[in-house]
Design an enzyme around this catalytic site. Structure first.
Site, PDB file in Angstrom:
ATOM      1  N   ASP A  42      27.740 -67.448  58.801  1.00 28.82           N
ATOM      2  CA  ASP A  42      27.004 -66.263  57.940  1.00 28.82           C
ATOM      3  C   ASP A  42      27.016 -66.700  56.597  1.00 28.82           C
ATOM      4  OD1 ASP A  42      25.984 -64.989  60.289  1.00 28.82           O
ATOM      5  OD2 ASP A  42      27.581 -63.467  59.940  1.00 28.82           O
TER       6      ASP A  42
ATOM      7  N   TYR B  94      31.386 -56.048  54.894  1.00 29.59           N
ATOM      8  CA  TYR B  94      32.715 -55.444  54.408  1.00 29.59           C
ATOM      9  C   TYR B  94      32.609 -53.868  54.387  1.00 29.59           C
ATOM     10  CZ  TYR B  94      35.608 -54.533  50.201  1.00 29.59           C
ATOM     11  OH  TYR B  94      36.798 -54.139  49.573  1.00 29.59           O
TER      12      TYR B  94
ATOM     13  N   SER C  97      34.362 -53.111  57.325  1.00 26.62           N
ATOM     14  CA  SER C  97      35.706 -53.008  57.374  1.00 26.62           C
ATOM     15  C   SER C  97      36.276 -51.793  56.669  1.00 26.62           C
ATOM     16  CB  SER C  97      36.213 -54.012  56.924  1.00 26.62           C
ATOM     17  OG  SER C  97      35.916 -54.379  55.529  1.00 26.62           O
TER      18      SER C  97
END
Length: 261
Positions: free
Chosen positions: A40, A158, A161
């Site tokens: 990625d 992100y 998370s």
């Protein structure tokens, strides 16, 4: 584009041979399709390299290591990819997803950035305090480590998370998530992710401008004296080669759940 792993370099050489045998021209400067080989991170780097050509370029990813969220093909599937390209034109088989436009105002001028996943603003050493507005209306006074604004495709990165929701990439929306917010009897924030409508925008005004840090798709931007950051859905979109493009929820399952019995 590709990373420098041995398995990746071997895959790239094989891919180049397959493309040549199929009569598919390779143009590094003005391609119709950018094939990233790696993971990625490699695809995100490719996106930023060709972001000024988004009106006519699409992307496809081949992963050579751990399962990649943006990379639909494995290195042992390259023959199938080349066969698909030979019979299914890129322009007729592409799907588009929204991007994030970020405008940062500093004492020296305005800087603009485009993000595939997310853009965040933090403070280096102390708590960040910032005024947050949505659609031009004051929303809250934030205190904590920082704030993250993500695209739907970036909602699995992100932002997830940080406790953000997973959003289907066809939805034109942005998501605002808090990074270690302070919530007590004195300071209060909404304390949950917020999904922004396509005609709205987010404005963040740090109160301690000298120590604010801006990060776009994982890369720290060298800026000083950040006075304001504005986020909205970009006019540009990213296109992915749709033939062989995995169903979004299949990719979510493969990346985070797997075949749990």
């Amino acid at each position: 584009m590709h990373n420098d792993r041995v398995t990746t370099r071997v895959a790239v050489r094989h891919l180049q041979v397959l493309l040549a045998e199929a009569g598919i021209l390779q143009d590094q400067d003005h391609p119709d399709l950018v094939i990233s080989v790696g993971g990625d991170g490699t695809l995100i780097s490719a996106f930023h390299k060709y972001q000024k050509q988004l009106d006519h370029v699409a992307f496809a990813g081949i992963h050579t290591g751990h399962l990649g969220f943006y990379t639909d093909w494995r290195n042992y599937d390259m023959e199938k990819l080349v066969e698909a390209l030979a019979s299914h034109p890129v322009k007729e088989h592409s799907v588009t997803y929204p991007l994030l436009a970020m405008k940062v105002t500093t004492s020296s001028g305005i800087k603009e950035y485009l993000a595939l996943n997310e853009a965040s603003i933090k403070r280096v050493s102390k708590t960040m305090e910032a005024e947050v507005s949505i659609g031009g209306c004051r929303f809250e006074n934030f205190r904590g480590d920082g704030l993250c604004v993500s695209t739907p495709t970036g909602s699995t990165a992100y932002s997830k998370s940080l406790g953000g929701a997973v959003i289907h990439p066809r939805l034109k929306a942005l998501q605002l998530t808090e990074i270690a917010s302070i919530n007590n009897l004195v300071f209060r924030t909404v304390g949950s992710p917020i999904v922004i409508a396509p005609d709205e925008w987010i404005t963040i005004v740090p109160k301690n401008t000298d120590r604010a840090v801006v990060i776009v798709d994982g890369e720290r931007i060298a800026l000083t004296d950040v006075m304001q950051a504005d986020y909205r859905i970009a006019q540009e979109e990213i296109s992915f080669y749709e033939y062989g493009h995995h169903h979004f929820w299949d990719r979510v399952n493969e990346a985070f759940i797997g075949d749990v019995k």
